[in-house]
Design a protein around this motif. Structure first.
Motif, mmCIF file in Angstrom:
data_model
loop_
_atom_site.group_PDB
_atom_site.id
_atom_site.type_symbol
_atom_site.label_atom_id
_atom_site.label_comp_id
_atom_site.label_asym_id
_atom_site.label_seq_id
_atom_site.Cartn_x
_atom_site.Cartn_y
_atom_site.Cartn_z
ATOM 1 N N LEU A 30 62.697 66.909 -5.527
ATOM 2 C CA LEU A 30 62.460 68.345 -5.412
ATOM 3 C C LEU A 30 60.987 68.631 -5.131
ATOM 4 N N LEU A 31 60.116 67.933 -5.822
ATOM 5 C CA LEU A 31 58.682 68.104 -5.598
ATOM 6 C C LEU A 31 58.296 67.657 -4.191
ATOM 7 N N ALA A 32 58.851 66.539 -3.747
ATOM 8 C CA ALA A 32 58.561 66.056 -2.392
ATOM 9 C C ALA A 32 59.011 67.067 -1.341
ATOM 10 N N ALA A 33 60.161 67.682 -1.554
ATOM 11 C CA ALA A 33 60.643 68.699 -0.608
ATOM 12 C C ALA A 33 59.677 69.880 -0.558
ATOM 13 N N CYS A 34 59.183 70.285 -1.711
ATOM 14 C CA CYS A 34 58.235 71.403 -1.751
ATOM 15 C C CYS A 34 56.915 71.023 -1.080
ATOM 16 N N VAL A 35 56.446 69.820 -1.353
ATOM 17 C CA VAL A 35 55.184 69.355 -0.772
ATOM 18 C C VAL A 35 55.284 69.283 0.752
ATOM 19 N N LEU A 36 56.445 68.917 1.265
ATOM 20 C CA LEU A 36 56.640 68.876 2.712
ATOM 21 C C LEU A 36 56.890 70.265 3.296
ATOM 22 N N ALA A 37 57.557 71.122 2.553
ATOM 23 C CA ALA A 37 57.920 72.446 3.071
ATOM 24 C C ALA A 37 56.706 73.358 3.231
ATOM 25 N N VAL A 38 55.781 73.319 2.298
ATOM 26 C CA VAL A 38 54.643 74.243 2.344
ATOM 27 C C VAL A 38 53.815 74.061 3.619
ATOM 28 N N PRO A 39 53.417 72.840 3.992
ATOM 29 C CA PRO A 39 52.680 72.707 5.257
ATOM 30 C C PRO A 39 53.522 73.086 6.482
ATOM 31 N N LEU A 40 54.824 72.828 6.425
ATOM 32 C CA LEU A 40 55.687 73.226 7.535
ATOM 33 C C LEU A 40 55.742 74.745 7.665
ATOM 34 N N LEU A 41 55.802 75.433 6.535
ATOM 35 C CA LEU A 41 55.786 76.902 6.573
ATOM 36 C C LEU A 41 54.447 77.425 7.089
ATOM 37 N N LEU A 42 53.350 76.797 6.667
ATOM 38 C CA LEU A 42 52.032 77.217 7.147
ATOM 39 C C LEU A 42 51.881 76.952 8.637
ATOM 40 N N ALA A 43 52.331 75.791 9.084
ATOM 41 C CA ALA A 43 52.252 75.459 10.515
ATOM 42 C C ALA A 43 53.155 76.373 11.334
ATOM 43 N N GLY A 44 54.230 76.835 10.726
ATOM 44 C CA GLY A 44 55.147 77.727 11.422
ATOM 45 C C GLY A 44 54.544 79.079 11.752
ATOM 46 N N GLN A 45 53.403 79.399 11.155
ATOM 47 C CA GLN A 45 52.741 80.663 11.451
ATOM 48 C C GLN A 45 52.053 80.640 12.812
ATOM 49 N N PHE A 46 51.873 79.430 13.372
ATOM 50 C CA PHE A 46 51.166 79.288 14.644
ATOM 51 C C PHE A 46 52.107 79.043 15.813
ATOM 52 N N GLN A 47 53.381 79.265 15.593
ATOM 53 C CA GLN A 47 54.350 79.118 16.677
ATOM 54 C C GLN A 47 54.882 80.503 17.036
ATOM 55 N N ALA A 48 55.544 80.580 18.167
ATOM 56 C CA ALA A 48 56.127 81.864 18.570
ATOM 57 C C ALA A 48 57.641 81.741 18.541
ATOM 58 N N PRO A 49 58.351 82.560 17.852
ATOM 59 C CA PRO A 49 57.901 83.549 16.876
ATOM 60 C C PRO A 49 57.480 82.855 15.583
ATOM 61 N N PRO A 50 56.591 83.484 14.835
ATOM 62 C CA PRO A 50 56.130 82.863 13.581
ATOM 63 C C PRO A 50 57.267 82.739 12.566
ATOM 64 N N LEU A 51 57.202 81.690 11.781
ATOM 65 C CA LEU A 51 58.192 81.448 10.726
ATOM 66 C C LEU A 51 58.010 82.502 9.628
ATOM 67 N N PRO A 52 59.078 83.112 9.164
ATOM 68 C CA PRO A 52 58.948 84.175 8.148
ATOM 69 C C PRO A 52 58.699 83.599 6.753
ATOM 70 N N TRP A 53 57.475 83.199 6.481
ATOM 71 C CA TRP A 53 57.175 82.556 5.198
ATOM 72 C C TRP A 53 57.475 83.441 3.990
ATOM 73 N N PRO A 54 57.348 84.792 4.072
ATOM 74 C CA PRO A 54 57.706 85.586 2.886
ATOM 75 C C PRO A 54 59.183 85.430 2.496
ATOM 76 N N ALA A 55 60.066 85.266 3.472
ATOM 77 C CA ALA A 55 61.491 85.082 3.174
ATOM 78 C C ALA A 55 61.724 83.775 2.426
ATOM 79 N N HIS A 56 60.938 82.768 2.744
ATOM 80 C CA HIS A 56 61.083 81.465 2.078
ATOM 81 C C HIS A 56 60.487 81.504 0.669
ATOM 82 N N LEU A 57 59.354 82.149 0.531
ATOM 83 C CA LEU A 57 58.752 82.281 -0.800
ATOM 84 C C LEU A 57 59.635 83.142 -1.699
ATOM 85 N N LEU A 58 60.182 84.208 -1.150
ATOM 86 C CA LEU A 58 61.101 85.050 -1.907
ATOM 87 C C LEU A 58 62.356 84.258 -2.283
#
Length: 181
Positions: A30-58
């Motif tokens: 579970l921790l490994a999934a979170c550690v991998l997901a956070v950078p993927l969500l951050l990197a997703g902000q630089f793609q078009a369309p941006p990844l909706p990180w608030p939906a994932h955090l919520l």
């Protein structure tokens, strides 16, 4: 299919196997999934369309809040709660309701079958009950069954995390390959 979807499928497969075999949800996965997901969500902000990180955090927060009361009253293990929160992080809040409904229905069927099979054996003729008891004793003596019992270390219950995992995999596949969610 997104990288987060692939990550979710991989984690779900590992969690399902562990929950079915040992009735455990490993925190390291579970921790490994979170550690991998956070950078993927951050990197997703630089793609078009941006990844909706608030939906994932919520999703993480809703997943934790939704099942935590069931753990507090003793109906569910902490691993199930943490896994549901991680699924919310990986898939977003909109995936939680369908995953929860499907997993809960499967767990309910599991409980009905488990309780019904116990009642059914008492209704069988005595000779058939003896055969069922012999078969059960034979199975319990099998090395594979002993390995499972040793891995479970006395933990019993319905493998709810496995049902969550199967439902989440189904949700990812359906939403990726033409379904609606």
């Amino acid at each position: 299919m997104t990288v987060l979807g692939l990550l979710a499928i991989g984690v779900c497969l590992r969690i399902a196997i562990s929950d079915l075999y040992a009735r455990r949800v490993p925190n390291t996965w579970l921790l490994a999934a979170c550690v991998l997901a956070v950078p993927l969500l951050l990197a997703g902000q630089f793609q078009a369309p941006p990844l909706p990180w608030p939906a994932h955090l919520l999703g993480l927060l809703i997943g934790l809040a939704a099942l935590l009361p069931f753990h507090v009253i003793g109906w569910m293990g902490a691993g199930d709660v943490k896994f549901f929160a991680v699924l919310g992080l990986l898939l977003g809040w909109h995936a939680l309701l369908p995953v929860w409904v499907i997993a809960s229905l499967a767990a309910g069927v599991h409980a009905v079958v488990a309780l019904g099979s116990r009642q059914l054996t008492t209704l069988l003729p005595m000779r058939l009950q003896l055969q069922v008891n012999r078969a059960s004793a034979h199975w319990q003596a099998h090395p594979a069954a002993r390995g499972v019992q040793a891995a479970r270390q006395g933990r019993h219950g319905i493998p709810y995390a496995a049902y969550l995992a199967v439902a989440a995999i189904g949700w990812v596949l359906v939403t990726t390959h033409g379904g609606t969610a």
